[in-house]
Design a protein around this motif. Structure first.
Motif, short mmCIF file in Angstrom:
data_model
loop_
_atom_site.label_atom_id
_atom_site.label_comp_id
_atom_site.label_asym_id
_atom_site.label_seq_id
_atom_site.Cartn_x
_atom_site.Cartn_y
_atom_site.Cartn_z
N TRP A 163 -7.79 -1.13 -8.50
CA TRP A 163 -6.99 -1.33 -7.30
C TRP A 163 -7.59 -2.37 -6.36
N ASP A 164 -8.91 -2.50 -6.35
CA ASP A 164 -9.54 -3.50 -5.49
C ASP A 164 -9.16 -4.92 -5.91
N ASN A 218 0.83 -1.21 0.00
CA ASN A 218 0.00 0.00 0.00
C ASN A 218 0.86 1.26 0.00
N ASN A 239 -2.39 4.39 -14.13
CA ASN A 239 -3.59 5.23 -14.16
C ASN A 239 -4.22 5.34 -15.54
N HIS A 248 -6.20 -5.46 -7.99
CA HIS A 248 -4.75 -5.49 -8.13
C HIS A 248 -4.02 -5.65 -6.80
N LEU A 249 -4.42 -4.89 -5.81
CA LEU A 249 -3.70 -4.91 -4.54
C LEU A 249 -3.70 -6.30 -3.89
N TYR A 279 2.34 1.60 -3.62
CA TYR A 279 1.40 2.04 -4.65
C TYR A 279 0.86 3.44 -4.39
N SER A 280 0.87 3.89 -3.15
CA SER A 280 0.47 5.28 -2.89
C SER A 280 1.48 6.24 -3.53
N VAL A 323 0.99 5.81 -7.84
CA VAL A 323 -0.13 6.48 -8.51
C VAL A 323 0.12 7.97 -8.70
#
Length: 126
Positions: free
Chosen positions: A39-40, A15, A32, A42-43, A18-19, A22
């Motif tokens: 993301w739901d 997390n 993007n 992919h993560l 990826y924050s 993006v």
């Protein structure tokens, strides 16, 4: 700083990474604009991928290389992009974790980046 030793730690690391991704000017557009990552979906895949890589849990099912080839056809994934991916990943680790698994996460990511950069370059030449 804490050791990287659980699924929850991996989730926090991924997390954090990826924050950064993006918002990144060098590689963010791949996620993007080109891949339009959900993301739901992919993560959780990335949590399982790194859990498999670092802890041998074998919770990841998939072929990460195959997913990247279609993106590479739309926009070349070049060495500079993999270098930036690696820089953001290492930063995310170093900001949050220490120890053997943190070192292994860096080592494994360097190998992944090297292999993917090579294969993406090769695919563009064929």
């Amino acid at each position: 700083m804490k050791k990287l030793e659980s699924r929850q730690d991996i989730e926090n690391l991924v997390n954090s990474f990826y924050s950064k991704v993006v918002k990144d000017e060098v590689i963010g557009f791949f996620f993007n604009d080109i891949a339009k990552v959900d993301w739901d979906k992919h993560l959780p895949k990335m949590y399982s991928f790194w859990e498999s890589i670092l802890f041998g849990q074998m919770s990841y099912k998939g072929n990460p290389m195959a997913v990247h080839f279609p993106i590479n056809e739309i926009q070349a994934m070049e060495q500079k992009h993999f270098d930036r991916w690696l820089e953001l990943w290492k930063t995310s680790i170093e900001e949050n974790f220490v120890g053997e698994n943190a070192d292994m996460a860096i080592y494994k990511s360097e190998n992944i980046a090297r292999l993917m950069a090579y294969k993406m370059d090769l695919a563009r030449r064929l």
